[in-house]
Design a protein around this motif. Structure first.
Motif, short mmCIF file in Angstrom:
data_model
loop_
_atom_site.label_atom_id
_atom_site.label_comp_id
_atom_site.label_asym_id
_atom_site.label_seq_id
_atom_site.Cartn_x
_atom_site.Cartn_y
_atom_site.Cartn_z
N ILE A 239 0.83 -1.37 -0.22
CA ILE A 239 0.02 0.01 0.10
C ILE A 239 0.87 1.14 -0.02
O ILE A 239 0.50 2.16 -0.54
N ASP A 240 2.26 1.28 0.79
CA ASP A 240 2.86 2.36 0.98
C ASP A 240 3.40 2.82 -0.63
O ASP A 240 3.51 3.71 -1.06
N LEU A 241 3.87 1.78 -1.54
CA LEU A 241 4.37 1.68 -2.63
C LEU A 241 3.33 2.33 -3.66
O LEU A 241 3.68 3.12 -4.23
N LYS A 242 2.19 1.81 -3.41
CA LYS A 242 1.08 2.39 -4.31
C LYS A 242 0.67 3.75 -4.11
O LYS A 242 0.41 4.79 -5.02
N LEU A 243 1.05 4.12 -2.64
CA LEU A 243 0.71 5.65 -2.31
C LEU A 243 1.76 6.45 -3.08
O LEU A 243 1.60 7.61 -3.61
N LYS A 244 3.17 5.91 -2.98
CA LYS A 244 4.08 6.73 -3.70
C LYS A 244 4.00 6.78 -5.23
O LYS A 244 4.22 7.93 -5.79
N ALA A 245 3.60 5.85 -5.65
CA ALA A 245 3.19 5.74 -7.12
C ALA A 245 2.25 6.86 -7.61
O ALA A 245 2.51 7.69 -8.42
N SER A 246 1.19 6.85 -6.59
CA SER A 246 0.11 7.67 -6.95
C SER A 246 0.58 9.07 -6.80
O SER A 246 0.25 9.97 -7.56
N ARG A 247 1.54 9.55 -6.15
CA ARG A 247 2.16 10.85 -5.87
C ARG A 247 2.84 11.24 -7.31
O ARG A 247 2.73 12.20 -7.72
N GLU A 248 3.50 10.03 -7.75
CA GLU A 248 4.30 10.32 -8.81
C GLU A 248 3.34 10.57 -10.24
O GLU A 248 3.52 11.41 -10.76
N GLN A 309 -4.86 12.50 -6.45
CA GLN A 309 -5.04 13.05 -4.94
C GLN A 309 -6.24 12.06 -4.41
O GLN A 309 -5.60 11.72 -3.19
N PHE A 310 -7.02 11.66 -5.06
CA PHE A 310 -8.11 10.94 -4.33
C PHE A 310 -7.55 9.41 -4.31
O PHE A 310 -7.74 8.64 -3.01
N MET A 311 -6.63 9.15 -5.08
CA MET A 311 -6.31 7.66 -5.12
C MET A 311 -5.27 7.76 -3.67
O MET A 311 -4.89 6.64 -3.04
N GLN A 312 -4.71 8.88 -3.46
CA GLN A 312 -3.77 8.89 -2.28
C GLN A 312 -4.38 8.81 -1.20
O GLN A 312 -4.07 8.25 -0.01
N GLU A 313 -5.50 9.60 -1.05
CA GLU A 313 -6.28 9.43 0.25
C GLU A 313 -6.96 8.04 0.50
O GLU A 313 -6.84 7.70 1.63
N SER A 314 -7.36 7.54 -0.83
CA SER A 314 -8.00 6.01 -0.70
C SER A 314 -6.81 5.18 0.18
O SER A 314 -6.95 4.22 0.88
N TYR A 315 -5.44 5.33 -0.47
CA TYR A 315 -4.43 4.57 -0.15
C TYR A 315 -3.89 4.57 1.36
O TYR A 315 -3.59 3.70 2.19
N GLN A 316 -4.03 5.76 1.75
CA GLN A 316 -3.87 6.01 3.32
C GLN A 316 -4.87 5.66 4.36
O GLN A 316 -4.73 4.91 5.16
N LEU A 317 -6.16 5.57 3.64
CA LEU A 317 -7.55 4.89 4.38
C LEU A 317 -6.95 3.34 4.40
O LEU A 317 -7.32 2.83 5.33
N GLN A 318 -6.61 2.70 3.28
CA GLN A 318 -6.56 1.50 3.14
C GLN A 318 -5.41 0.71 4.25
O GLN A 318 -5.74 0.01 4.94
#
Length: 411
Positions: A239-248, A309-318
């Motif tokens: 999930i952390d890596l998906k969050l970083k990928a979403s920021r990219e 940005q919404f995907m980042q919020e989603s990954y943080q909640l996940q």
């Protein structure tokens, strides 16, 4: 001939040793090598790696050709055909951000593979320990039947000598039939359990499974492996890596809203003029070009940024939700572990006391020929405690395997 026999015996001995030497860790290794579901997870990781060079690559250049049906007359001659070659370039850093996002997503796939491997290990353990329980129950039921057969012989002699009643013989006979049926059911239960276990290893369903004869309860410290719960969990890392990928990807979306630049070259084929003599008559035209896209329709770019940005919020909640789930699962598994450990200690005491009571009752029956029903009742109670202990050991080790999975134990 003698050498062939010796060689055959050696091979058989090696095969037997290999079979006996198999442990649960060996089965983990076999499952990791053979399980198709786990292999599929690894192929997904390898597939994700191939997206990195795709993300880093420029768009293909554009080559176009045009033919003048009605030639355009110029001073140096008519234009016959035109070739154009153009290469577009995205905004600075766009390709790097795309490549970084693809690399992070590939690493996320690898973490998903590691989590699937750990989950497979837990499934193997959860299928292995019921086989241990079944093996112990079969041994206990066989011993119980042998004891009942000896009781039947003794009760028959007591009846023949006038020291016992015929009803004692009938009681033993009824229990013997129950024991024989139970043993048959337990023996038949082995086949589906072995098939389920071998399915995890992608082996033939009838392949023999070597199970420990006994399992020792190891003393564990309080909060066993709890420090590893959230530290390096593959699912959380994914999930952390998906969050970083979403920021990219957010950076990619921003940069895609910037102008794109292109460089190109036009080559025009010019025919010669026959009506006049001049310098550069029929000379072809070579024209370098520079182009730039104008991203004036901003809504799609703004939506792309918002999406990231919404995907980042989603990954943080996940991540928070999964961390809470891990904490809850650990608490339940730890409770199960402690509960079964206490029950095992209780059953050890009850087995010892029941065995002592059974010896006293059996001695009294041998002297008086009375209260044989109490002997049988105590024998069945002893059997019940022995089976309950085997079940508690199975549940203990299954809970321990669950904790190892939750805390991502490195085997």
């Amino acid at each position: 001939m003698k050498k062939n026999i010796i060689l055959l015996l050696t091979l058989l001995a090696c095969s037997f040793y290999k079979l006996q030497a198999q442990s649960l860790e060996d089965y983990f290794e076999l499952a990791a090598e053979n399980n198709p579901g786990l292999q599929a997870k690894y192929k997904m990781f390898e597939s994700a790696l191939q997206k990195i060079p795709q993300a880093n690559a420029l768009q293909d250049p554009t080559l176009s050709f045009g033919y003048f049906i009605s030639p355009v007359e110029t001073r140096v001659g008519p234009q016959r055909a035109k070739f154009s070659l153009t290469q577009m370039f995205p905004w600075f850093g766009t390709l790097k951000s795309k490549g970084d996002a693809a690399a992070l997503l590939a690493e996320a796939k690898y973490q998903a593979f590691l989590d699937a491997r750990n989950q497979l290990y837990y499934q193997v353990a959860a299928s292995y320990y019921p086989l241990y329980e079944l093996k112990k129950w079969i041994v206990l039921e066989q011993e119980n039947r042998e004891i009942l057969e000896s009781y039947k012989t003794i009760s028959t002699k007591q009846f023949e000598n006038g020291n016992g009643a015929m009803v004692d013989v009938l009681r033993v006979d009824i229990m013997l039939k129950d024991a024989t049926t139970n043993l048959q059911i337990l023996t038949e239960k082995k086949r589906p359990l072995v098939a389920a276990f071998n399915a995890l290893l992608d082996r033939d369903e009838t392949e023999e499974v070597v199970v420990h004869d006994s399992l020792v309860i190891k003393p564990l410290l309080n909060n066993y492996r709890r420090d590893s719960l959230l530290g390096d969990n593959p699912a959380l890392n994914e999930i952390d890596l998906k969050l970083k990928a979403s920021r990219e990807m957010e950076q990619v979306a921003i940069k895609q809203g910037m102008p794109k630049f292109g460089i190109g070259l036009d080559y025009v084929v010019v025919g010669t003029r026959s009506d006049v003599e001049m310098t550069d008559n029929g000379k072809d035209i070579l024209m370098p070009m520079v182009s730039m896209s104008i991203p004036i329709f901003r809504s799609k770019y703004k939506a792309s940024v918002k999406e990231a940005q919404f995907m980042q919020e989603s990954y943080q909640l996940q991540k928070q939700d999964y961390a809470n789930s891990l904490i809850s699962s650990y608490a339940m598994a730890e409770f199960e572990l402690n509960q079964q450990q206490q029950l095992i200690g209780l059953y050890d005491q009850q087995i010892a006391e029941s065995q002592q009571a059974l010896n006293l009752l059996y001695t009294a029956y041998g002297n008086s020929g009375k209260e044989f029903e109490e002997v049988l009742r105590m024998q069945q109670k002893l059997l019940k405690y022995q089976k309950m202990k085997a079940t508690a050991i199975t549940k203990y080790y299954t809970a321990l395997a669950k904790i190892d999975y939750i805390t991502a134990k490195d085997y």
